[in-house]
Motif scaffolding. Structure first.
Motif, PDB file in Angstrom:
ATOM      1  N   VAL A 175     -27.650   1.069  42.942  1.00  0.00           N
ATOM      2  CA  VAL A 175     -27.256   1.489  44.286  1.00  0.00           C
ATOM      3  C   VAL A 175     -28.373   2.342  44.881  1.00  0.00           C
ATOM      4  O   VAL A 175     -28.798   3.337  44.284  1.00  0.00           O
ATOM      5  CB  VAL A 175     -25.939   2.294  44.259  1.00  0.00           C
ATOM      6  N   PHE A 176     -28.862   1.944  46.060  1.00  0.00           N
ATOM      7  CA  PHE A 176     -29.936   2.655  46.747  1.00  0.00           C
ATOM      8  C   PHE A 176     -29.303   3.642  47.730  1.00  0.00           C
ATOM      9  O   PHE A 176     -28.613   3.231  48.673  1.00  0.00           O
ATOM     10  CB  PHE A 176     -30.837   1.663  47.489  1.00  0.00           C
ATOM     11  N   VAL A 177     -29.521   4.943  47.490  1.00  0.00           N
ATOM     12  CA  VAL A 177     -28.853   5.973  48.294  1.00  0.00           C
ATOM     13  C   VAL A 177     -29.847   7.060  48.719  1.00  0.00           C
ATOM     14  O   VAL A 177     -30.901   7.241  48.107  1.00  0.00           O
ATOM     15  CB  VAL A 177     -27.700   6.644  47.509  1.00  0.00           C
ATOM     16  N   LYS A 178     -29.474   7.757  49.800  1.00  0.00           N
ATOM     17  CA  LYS A 178     -30.131   8.993  50.183  1.00  0.00           C
ATOM     18  C   LYS A 178     -29.169  10.135  49.894  1.00  0.00           C
ATOM     19  O   LYS A 178     -27.961  10.015  50.123  1.00  0.00           O
ATOM     20  CB  LYS A 178     -30.522   8.964  51.659  1.00  0.00           C
ATOM     21  N   VAL A 179     -29.722  11.243  49.364  1.00  0.00           N
ATOM     22  CA  VAL A 179     -28.880  12.366  48.946  1.00  0.00           C
ATOM     23  C   VAL A 179     -29.157  13.548  49.871  1.00  0.00           C
ATOM     24  O   VAL A 179     -30.242  14.149  49.824  1.00  0.00           O
ATOM     25  CB  VAL A 179     -29.172  12.754  47.484  1.00  0.00           C
ATOM     26  N   PRO A 180     -28.201  13.898  50.749  1.00  0.00           N
ATOM     27  CA  PRO A 180     -28.379  15.075  51.616  1.00  0.00           C
ATOM     28  C   PRO A 180     -28.604  16.342  50.800  1.00  0.00           C
ATOM     29  O   PRO A 180     -28.177  16.432  49.628  1.00  0.00           O
ATOM     30  CB  PRO A 180     -27.072  15.143  52.410  1.00  0.00           C
ATOM     31  N   GLU A 181     -29.236  17.340  51.372  1.00  0.00           N
ATOM     32  CA  GLU A 181     -29.580  18.564  50.640  1.00  0.00           C
ATOM     33  C   GLU A 181     -28.352  19.268  50.098  1.00  0.00           C
ATOM     34  O   GLU A 181     -28.360  19.791  48.973  1.00  0.00           O
ATOM     35  CB  GLU A 181     -30.373  19.508  51.552  1.00  0.00           C
ATOM     36  N   ASP A 182     -27.263  19.313  50.878  1.00  0.00           N
ATOM     37  CA  ASP A 182     -26.071  20.022  50.412  1.00  0.00           C
ATOM     38  C   ASP A 182     -25.452  19.321  49.212  1.00  0.00           C
ATOM     39  O   ASP A 182     -24.951  19.964  48.281  1.00  0.00           O
ATOM     40  CB  ASP A 182     -25.051  20.172  51.541  1.00  0.00           C
ATOM     41  N   VAL A 183     -25.495  17.970  49.191  1.00  0.00           N
ATOM     42  CA  VAL A 183     -24.956  17.231  48.045  1.00  0.00           C
ATOM     43  C   VAL A 183     -25.840  17.459  46.833  1.00  0.00           C
ATOM     44  O   VAL A 183     -25.350  17.655  45.705  1.00  0.00           O
ATOM     45  CB  VAL A 183     -24.862  15.724  48.381  1.00  0.00           C
ATOM     46  N   GLU A 184     -27.192  17.467  47.043  1.00  0.00           N
ATOM     47  CA  GLU A 184     -28.112  17.699  45.944  1.00  0.00           C
ATOM     48  C   GLU A 184     -27.892  19.079  45.346  1.00  0.00           C
ATOM     49  O   GLU A 184     -27.876  19.268  44.129  1.00  0.00           O
ATOM     50  CB  GLU A 184     -29.561  17.557  46.437  1.00  0.00           C
ATOM     51  N   GLY A 185     -27.688  20.051  46.215  1.00  0.00           N
ATOM     52  CA  GLY A 185     -27.450  21.424  45.719  1.00  0.00           C
ATOM     53  C   GLY A 185     -26.178  21.514  44.917  1.00  0.00           C
ATOM     54  O   GLY A 185     -26.139  22.173  43.869  1.00  0.00           O
ATOM     55  N   ALA A 186     -25.115  20.838  45.380  1.00  0.00           N
ATOM     56  CA  ALA A 186     -23.850  20.878  44.647  1.00  0.00           C
ATOM     57  C   ALA A 186     -23.986  20.218  43.274  1.00  0.00           C
ATOM     58  O   ALA A 186     -23.428  20.676  42.285  1.00  0.00           O
ATOM     59  CB  ALA A 186     -22.762  20.184  45.469  1.00  0.00           C
ATOM     60  N   LEU A 187     -24.749  19.144  43.218  1.00  0.00           N
ATOM     61  CA  LEU A 187     -24.949  18.448  41.934  1.00  0.00           C
ATOM     62  C   LEU A 187     -25.722  19.330  40.970  1.00  0.00           C
ATOM     63  O   LEU A 187     -25.424  19.355  39.759  1.00  0.00           O
ATOM     64  CB  LEU A 187     -25.676  17.125  42.176  1.00  0.00           C
ATOM     65  N   GLN A 188     -26.740  20.033  41.483  1.00  0.00           N
ATOM     66  CA  GLN A 188     -27.501  20.914  40.598  1.00  0.00           C
ATOM     67  C   GLN A 188     -26.649  22.052  40.040  1.00  0.00           C
ATOM     68  O   GLN A 188     -26.803  22.446  38.883  1.00  0.00           O
ATOM     69  CB  GLN A 188     -28.693  21.469  41.363  1.00  0.00           C
ATOM     70  N   GLU A 189     -25.733  22.584  40.869  1.00  0.00           N
ATOM     71  CA  GLU A 189     -24.832  23.648  40.386  1.00  0.00           C
ATOM     72  C   GLU A 189     -23.926  23.129  39.285  1.00  0.00           C
ATOM     73  O   GLU A 189     -23.644  23.836  38.318  1.00  0.00           O
ATOM     74  CB  GLU A 189     -24.012  24.184  41.556  1.00  0.00           C
ATOM     75  N   GLN A 190     -23.466  21.877  39.452  1.00  0.00           N
ATOM     76  CA  GLN A 190     -22.590  21.287  38.442  1.00  0.00           C
ATOM     77  C   GLN A 190     -23.315  21.114  37.107  1.00  0.00           C
ATOM     78  O   GLN A 190     -22.712  21.225  36.052  1.00  0.00           O
ATOM     79  CB  GLN A 190     -22.065  19.944  38.922  1.00  0.00           C
ATOM     80  N   ARG A 191     -24.614  20.835  37.221  1.00  0.00           N
ATOM     81  CA  ARG A 191     -25.386  20.648  35.971  1.00  0.00           C
ATOM     82  C   ARG A 191     -25.600  21.981  35.274  1.00  0.00           C
ATOM     83  O   ARG A 191     -25.810  22.050  34.086  1.00  0.00           O
ATOM     84  CB  ARG A 191     -26.738  20.004  36.297  1.00  0.00           C
TER      85      ARG A 191
END
Length: 452
Positions: A436-452
């Motif tokens: 799946v080819f996607v673009k990741v908005p900054e807020d989504v990227e930040g939330a994913l990093q916090e989850q990690r």
């Protein structure tokens, strides 16, 4: 039987044989006795020209060396006076100057060496006349298309859209062929592209590859400043890389290479050598033929026909393989599943260092991104993820299709948790594995990093 019911006799092409040695003419006449041709004989260039003024002739085959008027001069007169007549030169001497003169002035279609092989002679004459017939048929169909176009304009308005689309298609094809044949007088490159169009007639439109491969190779050469000679050889190789496939069955032509049976696979592995053999007799094509011979070699040495490895593979062959595989992956000619352009580029990147020159792969991806409007892989903001790596808020960078080609989601769609769960379930049900080819908005990227 009355005249109206009498069968129409099949057209018999007229073949004019010219040689100052009557023994040669007699041998050729005996050879062609059983063929469906009307054979005319001339012992000199002057006699041949006199015959041509008296009746139409489809093909002239002349000896190279004759007193008073040599074969090259005769064929130059034939080209000037009767350009539609096919011209072949017969020579018993290794005389490059005579051959070059015949090509440049007489525009010969082929030359045959003495002593000739009877079977090869018959095949050469048959192919030359068949090609001539095809060109005449093309012109007839073009004229017919114009007549039909005028008639269709008289139909009612409900048919106008269909008529316009069909007319545009026919006119585009006619214009392309007319332009190609005009340029053929000046360029071997254009000539090879014409032959590639004829080769494509064996394939349905959705399986045709040569045109896009030619355009990709040209775009690469332009972007990377490849010299004119190398660019010309690459273009000719792209146009005729698959000419060795023309003897295949229709079914084999459209079957993915990955699904070929054992005997068919052996024949598949022989097509680069077959393509090279067909072109090596043409001196201007020798370098292009070498690129074709090795375009199925692999970077790790597991390719064919010679198992060349790494930089031992000609650079042009390495580039041609990238272009061929990129297009054939999208046409379903390598794997059963047809890929989109980004999936095909992802495949090239995945096998860089194994199938492909790793230094060329990224350059090729950049060329595709610049040349093709639907490529997003080169965009640094685009990520390629599996379904279980997706998260709500991500935005599809391109359409997502199932393995059977069904459209699942459009580009630009913002993913939700529900959509992600459905994709995971559908993927499991289908037994596939989506990229799946996607673009990741900054807020989504930040939330994913916090989850990690």
């Amino acid at each position: 039987m009355d005249e109206q019911s009498a069968p129409i006799s099949p057209y018999r092409p007229k073949v004019l044989l010219v040689d100052d040695e009557e023994s040669i003419l007699n041998s050729l006449r005996r050879l062609l006795r059983s063929q469906p041709y009307d054979v005319l004989l001339a012992t000199s260039g002057a006699q041949a020209l006199e015959i041509l003024t008296q009746q139409p002739v489809d093909l002239v085959m002349s000896d190279a060396r004759m007193p008073n008027m040599d074969g090259a001069t005769l064929l130059a007169h034939v080209h000037e006076l009767y350009p539609a007549t096919t011209r072949i030169m017969l020579t018993g001497y290794a005389d490059p100057a005579a051959i070059i003169k015949a090509i440049n002035e007489g525009r010969i279609n082929r030359y045959i060496s003495k002593p000739w092989n009877d079977d090869e002679m018959l095949v050469t004459l048959r192919q030359a006349l068949e090609h001539q017939h095809s060109e005449r048929e093309r012109q007839r169909l073009e004229q017919l298309a114009q007549v039909q176009n005028d008639q269709l304009k008289l139909l009612n308005s409900t048919l106008e859209k269909h008529v316009a689309a069909r007319t545009a298609e026919l006119q585009q094809t006619a214009d392309m062929l007319d332009l190609a044949y005009e340029e053929l007088k000046h360029s071997y490159v254009t000539g090879t592209e014409v032959f590639s169009l004829l080769a494509n007639l064996r394939l349905p439109p959705a399986k045709q590859t040569n045109r896009q491969i030619i355009e990709l190779v040209r775009a690469y050469c332009k972007m990377h400043g490849i010299d004119e000679a190398s660019s010309r050889d690459l273009t000719m190789a792209a146009a005729l890389y698959n000419i060795g496939k023309l003897s295949w069955t229709d079914n084999m032509m459209v079957t993915p290479a990955d699904l070929l049976r054992h005997t068919e696979r052996d024949r598949y592995r022989g097509y680069p050598k077959q393509s090279e053999s067909l072109l090596m007799t043409l001196d201007p094509m020798k370098d292009a033929a070498r690129l074709i011979l090795h375009h199925q070699e692999r970077w790790d040495g597991s390719g064919f026909p010679d198992r060349l490895k790494g930089e031992a593979i000609p650079l042009g062959s390495r580039l041609l393989k990238l272009a061929v595989d990129f297009v054939e992956l999208q046409r379903g000619l390598i794997l059963e599943r047809q890929m989109n352009s980004d999936e095909a580029l992802l495949y090239l990147r995945q096998y860089a260092g194994k199938l492909y020159d790793p230094e060329l792969v990224e350059d090729f991806i950049q060329v595709c991104a610049a040349f093709l409007s639907d490529v997003v892989l080169a965009d640094p903001d685009v990520k390629v993820l599996g379904t279980r790596e997706l998260a709500a808020g991500m935005i599809l960078a391109r359409n997502l299709n199932a393995d059977n080609g069904m459209l699942l989601l459009n580009a630009g769609k913002v993913l939700s948790e529900l959509l992600v769960d459905k994709l995971i379930s559908f993927e499991a049900m289908e037994g596939g594995k989506y990229k799946v080819f996607v673009k990741v908005p900054e807020d989504v990227e930040g939330a994913l990093q916090e989850q990690r």
